[in-house]
Enzyme design. Sequence first.
Site, PDB file in Angstrom:
ATOM      1  N   LYS A  11     -13.274  -0.583   6.432  1.00  0.00           N
ATOM      2  CA  LYS A  11     -13.676  -1.791   5.161  1.00  0.00           C
ATOM      3  C   LYS A  11     -14.725  -3.139   6.293  1.00  0.00           C
ATOM      4  O   LYS A  11     -16.194  -3.057   5.514  1.00  0.00           O
ATOM      5  CB  LYS A  11     -12.681  -2.315   4.939  1.00  0.00           C
ATOM      6  CG  LYS A  11     -11.170  -2.152   4.827  1.00  0.00           C
ATOM      7  CD  LYS A  11     -11.481  -0.720   3.625  1.00  0.00           C
ATOM      8  CE  LYS A  11     -10.318   0.353   3.746  1.00  0.00           C
ATOM      9  NZ  LYS A  11      -9.718   0.532   2.238  1.00  0.00           N
ATOM     10  N   ASP A  39      -0.611  -5.735   9.298  1.00  0.00           N
ATOM     11  CA  ASP A  39      -1.643  -4.757   9.063  1.00  0.00           C
ATOM     12  C   ASP A  39      -2.753  -5.474   8.919  1.00  0.00           C
ATOM     13  O   ASP A  39      -2.604  -6.532   7.429  1.00  0.00           O
ATOM     14  CB  ASP A  39      -1.216  -3.924   7.954  1.00  0.00           C
ATOM     15  CG  ASP A  39      -1.356  -3.070   6.922  1.00  0.00           C
ATOM     16  OD1 ASP A  39      -2.786  -2.672   7.713  1.00  0.00           O
ATOM     17  OD2 ASP A  39      -1.902  -1.786   6.671  1.00  0.00           O
ATOM     18  N   TRP A  77       0.965  -0.937   0.161  1.00  0.00           N
ATOM     19  CA  TRP A  77       0.175   0.051  -0.538  1.00  0.00           C
ATOM     20  C   TRP A  77       0.849   1.136   0.202  1.00  0.00           C
ATOM     21  O   TRP A  77       1.963   1.617   0.825  1.00  0.00           O
ATOM     22  CB  TRP A  77      -0.551  -0.264   1.571  1.00  0.00           C
ATOM     23  CG  TRP A  77      -1.619   1.557   1.616  1.00  0.00           C
ATOM     24  CD1 TRP A  77      -2.916   1.458   0.356  1.00  0.00           C
ATOM     25  CD2 TRP A  77      -1.767   1.507   2.391  1.00  0.00           C
ATOM     26  NE1 TRP A  77      -3.583   2.396   0.786  1.00  0.00           N
ATOM     27  CE2 TRP A  77      -2.835   2.933   2.158  1.00  0.00           C
ATOM     28  CE3 TRP A  77      -1.566   1.744   3.838  1.00  0.00           C
ATOM     29  CZ2 TRP A  77      -3.569   3.408   2.839  1.00  0.00           C
ATOM     30  CZ3 TRP A  77      -2.222   2.935   4.987  1.00  0.00           C
ATOM     31  CH2 TRP A  77      -2.994   4.053   4.307  1.00  0.00           C
TER      32      TRP A  77
HETATM   33  C1  LMR Z   1      -6.760   2.185  -0.553  1.00  0.00           C
HETATM   34  O1  LMR Z   1      -6.123   1.481  -0.734  1.00  0.00           O
HETATM   35  O2  LMR Z   1      -7.481   2.354  -1.857  1.00  0.00           O
HETATM   36  C2  LMR Z   1      -7.489   2.116   0.851  1.00  0.00           C
HETATM   37  O3  LMR Z   1      -7.200   1.244   2.053  1.00  0.00           O
HETATM   38  C3  LMR Z   1      -8.262   3.546   0.899  1.00  0.00           C
HETATM   39  C4  LMR Z   1      -6.618   4.927   1.123  1.00  0.00           C
HETATM   40  O4  LMR Z   1      -6.963   5.111   2.403  1.00  0.00           O
HETATM   41  O5  LMR Z   1      -5.701   4.673   0.779  1.00  0.00           O
END
Ligand code: LMR
Length: 392
Positions: free
Chosen positions: A243, A208, A128
Amino acid sequence: MLIDLKQQPADALLALIKLHNADPRADKIDLGVGVYRTGQGETPVFGAIKAAEKKLVETQDSKAYLGPEGDMGFVEALMPYVFGKDSPSMGGRIEGMQTPGGTGSLRLALAMVKRAGYKRLIVGKPSWPNHNQICADLGLEVLEFNHARADGTTDMDAIRTALADAGEADAVLLHGCCHNPTGIDYSNAEWDEIAGLLAERKVLPVIDLAYQGLGRGMEEDAYGVRRVLAAVPEAMVCYSCDKNFGLYRDRVGALYAMVADPADLAKVMSNAHALARANWSQPPDHGGAAVRLILEDEALTAQWLDELDQMRDRMRQVRARLAEAGKTGGVDLTPIGIQNGLFSIIPFTPEQVQAMRSEHGIYFAGSGRINVAGLTMGNIDKFIAAVADVTG
Ligand code: LMR
């Protein structure tokens, strides 16, 4: 001076919301930021949340401060789901606190990593994007290893090598389930091996867990966390309810720390409290209180779990339909069928990502990450045809 600051690019994921909104085409498709959508393309408030919010409005008699740890009833009510019903605090070794969303929890955990003197954070790539942004902001050195192979399976050799080279001065960030952005999770056997390696190399795990219940089930998705925590003396878990309770904009999360000796827990957590105080002082209350009211009520809990099951089933159906399409143009959609959660990556080139936007009105991250929940039985054929068109 303030005007000496350099212009920063908009966050690439959040920018997709605006790009999609600005597209006038009626049949545009939003596969960008990670929010769940129903078969009708909506992101409604959970029925269980609506009921809990109603109860909250009727019964809450004060909005006075609670302290940096937030609503401890909320934090503790989640623990059996995360750590197991038998010993949710692992004999008094785990304590938590409420945070503003999963991001608040990660920010706090990584600040704790830094403060405790760890030198490096080992992270599987891709991850991420905000993981790296938080590390950069904290000045934490990141060491990357390859998370997955091109065939859609985990790259166990890469994590074995990364951990073999790691030691006591290192922490590792792992995705508990529903890997973001690949959807490629470790199997139970792989978690068993990783837990052993972490214990052997004395590396601090930070897990996470932002999508519990959206992969294979609430219990199944907790396997990695529980397996790792059973093997190591210390760990942190960053939890998000944004979520699995659909509370995105209410920012509902928790940070949990586990230590070897319960006598050390108060000292460790006092650091997390102090860091929170210096950042946001105290977390927003509303969403956490609604989650607590659900978890304190058997009927509401059953309703919430049922709603979560429906979400997971729908995403499984979308994944099955994509997998059925198999080889599509120049890409193979088959592996998407066995991946988990909201996301999967299709290996589009940057030009193909642009073509999907400009020619077909289909929006997703530049990495090729799609939010499968943005697909419905009404738009999935258009999506598959567009994939064939731009990659063929
Ligand atoms: C995502 O990866 O789309 C979600 O976790 C929302 C975000 O805050 O990035």
